[in-house]
Scaffold this motif. Structure first.
Motif, short mmCIF file in Angstrom:
data_model
loop_
_atom_site.label_atom_id
_atom_site.label_comp_id
_atom_site.label_asym_id
_atom_site.label_seq_id
_atom_site.Cartn_x
_atom_site.Cartn_y
_atom_site.Cartn_z
N THR A 85 0.84 -1.21 0.00
CA THR A 85 0.00 0.00 0.00
C THR A 85 0.87 1.25 0.00
O THR A 85 1.86 1.32 0.73
CB THR A 85 -0.92 0.01 1.23
OG1 THR A 85 -1.74 -1.15 1.21
CG2 THR A 85 -1.79 1.26 1.24
N GLN A 97 -2.91 0.58 -4.01
CA GLN A 97 -2.41 -0.76 -3.71
C GLN A 97 -1.90 -1.36 -5.01
O GLN A 97 -2.68 -1.60 -5.94
CB GLN A 97 -3.52 -1.63 -3.10
CG GLN A 97 -3.87 -1.19 -1.68
CD GLN A 97 -4.92 -2.07 -1.03
OE1 GLN A 97 -5.88 -2.46 -1.68
NE2 GLN A 97 -4.74 -2.37 0.25
N GLY A 143 -1.98 -4.23 3.95
CA GLY A 143 -2.17 -5.57 3.43
C GLY A 143 -1.80 -6.61 4.47
O GLY A 143 -1.16 -6.32 5.49
#
Length: 378
Positions: free
Chosen positions: A319, A339, A370
């Motif tokens: 990210t 992302q 994530g």
């Protein structure tokens, strides 16, 4: 004799009440039927598209954005809207605006004066002023969009905002207009030639909070009539020869077999060729945002391709968060979350302090981290 005059006075009073009642009945009819108002009060037959635009102002969210080609009656639509709202609502406060003074005076209000004078309707203050008024609670004004503070803070019972030539109006005017749309009745009409996506009107359309209408020159009743060999029903509007001139100048001819359904179009009956519009034709003839940017980073076509090219997020993608800080003035702090190659979140904020911005960035780090990324935000 006294009894005679008393009887006459009584009958006159009854007749006055009857006339007043009939007048109110007409106002009530016109209030929800702008086409009928234009026809019976102004002597104007609106095109189906113009009537549709005004009717959309009666349907939530009561905001209409019109992208228009040239000479299709967009300024007449704005003038009829102003007159209709003024004559059928009391109290009402109507603000009309455009980027430049000559656009306010010589386009919308010139049209407004012309149609009301022809219909025998008054209400103007002064021979050339941009004000319709009969009380402090019943008025329409025309102002230049040079300072958003000139109409900020006006929160009337029934408020309407009409923005002409909206492509040149800065973001703060739309933001200020939004704060004014309150009360029992309100609405907003935004009209422009969509010459460039580098304007706030394009962002407003993308917000999804407007009814969006496209007024293409090709769809005007004059064009269908003249193609059929008939007289143009609206002589002052766009004409067939003018359309031919513009598309010949701003389009490429392509074989019919290569014509694409999204923007290419067939115009000459019986021809084996189609027209492929360039940016000028898209904006000035078709009423569409240019698909190729001339002075912008993102063209309409590229934006649509990005939207259509959606990719499934993969767990191992990291990210990234970007922030363009604007603590002062009218600019907004913009935050974007990505992302991998995918943009997943956008937000804007006005007047936030550094502490508040940093706090929000930490929240986003936690929200979008994530499964393989660190669980600790410093």
């Amino acid at each position: 004799m006294t009894a005679f005059f008393k009887n006459l006075q009584k009958r006159a009073k009854g007749l006055s009440c009857l006339i007043s009642s009939k007048t109110q009945d007409l106002v009530d009819r016109y209030k929800s039927d702008p086409g009928l108002y234009a026809s019976e009060k102004l002597g104007i037959t609106l095109t189906a598209e113009q009537k549709h635009i005004l009717e959309l102002m009666l349907i939530p969210p009561y905001k209409v954005l019109v992208r228009a080609g040239h000479v299709v009656g967009k300024s007449l639509t704005a003038a009829v809207a102003t007159s209709w709202l003024y004559d059928t609502r009391n109290p009402v406060f109507i603000i009309t605006t455009a980027p430049k003074e000559e656009q306010v005076k010589n386009i919308l209000w010139r049209e407004l004066r012309k149609i009301r004078k022809k219909a025998g309707l008054g209400g103007f203050t002064g021979p050339s002023g941009c004000t319709l008024k009969d009380s402090a609670e019943h008025l329409a004004i025309g102002i230049t969009a040079s300072d958003s503070h000139s109409f900020a803070g006006k929160h009337e019972l029934n408020t309407y905002v009409i923005i002409d030539e909206a492509g040149g109006v800065r973001p703060e005017f739309f933001q200020t207009a939004e704060t004014m749309l309150c009360g029992n009745e309100y609405g907003e009409l935004v009209i422009l030639n969509p010459l460039s996506t580098a304007c706030q009107a394009y962002i407003e359309e993308r917000s999804g909070t407007y009814h969006v209408v496209t007024m293409s020159c090709l769809d005007h009743p004059n064009i269908a009539a003249e193609l059929a060999g008939d007289k143009a029903p609206y002589p002052a509007a766009i004409r067939l020869q003018r359309v031919y001139d513009m598309i010949s100048k701003w389009c490429d001819v392509v074989p019919k077999s290569e014509g694409k359904g999204d923007r290419d179009f067939e115009f000459s009956p019986g021809s084996n060729n189609w027209w492929r519009p360039g940016p000028e034709c898209e904006a000035r003839v078709l009423g569409l945002w240019p698909s190729a940017g001339s002075n912008t980073i993102w063209s309409e076509l590229l934006f649509q391709r990005c939207r259509n090219n959606q990719i499934k997020i993969k767990p191992h993608w990291r990210t990234a968060i970007g922030c363009d800080v604007a603590r002062y003035g009218d600019d907004l702090t913009e935050i974007a979350v990505r992302q991998g190659p995918c943009l997943v979140h956008l937000e804007s904020h006005s007047g936030w302090s550094m502490d508040k911005i940093c706090g929000r960035l930490k929240q986003l780090c936690i929200q979008f981290q994530g499964p393989e990324e660190s669980k600790q935000v410093r």
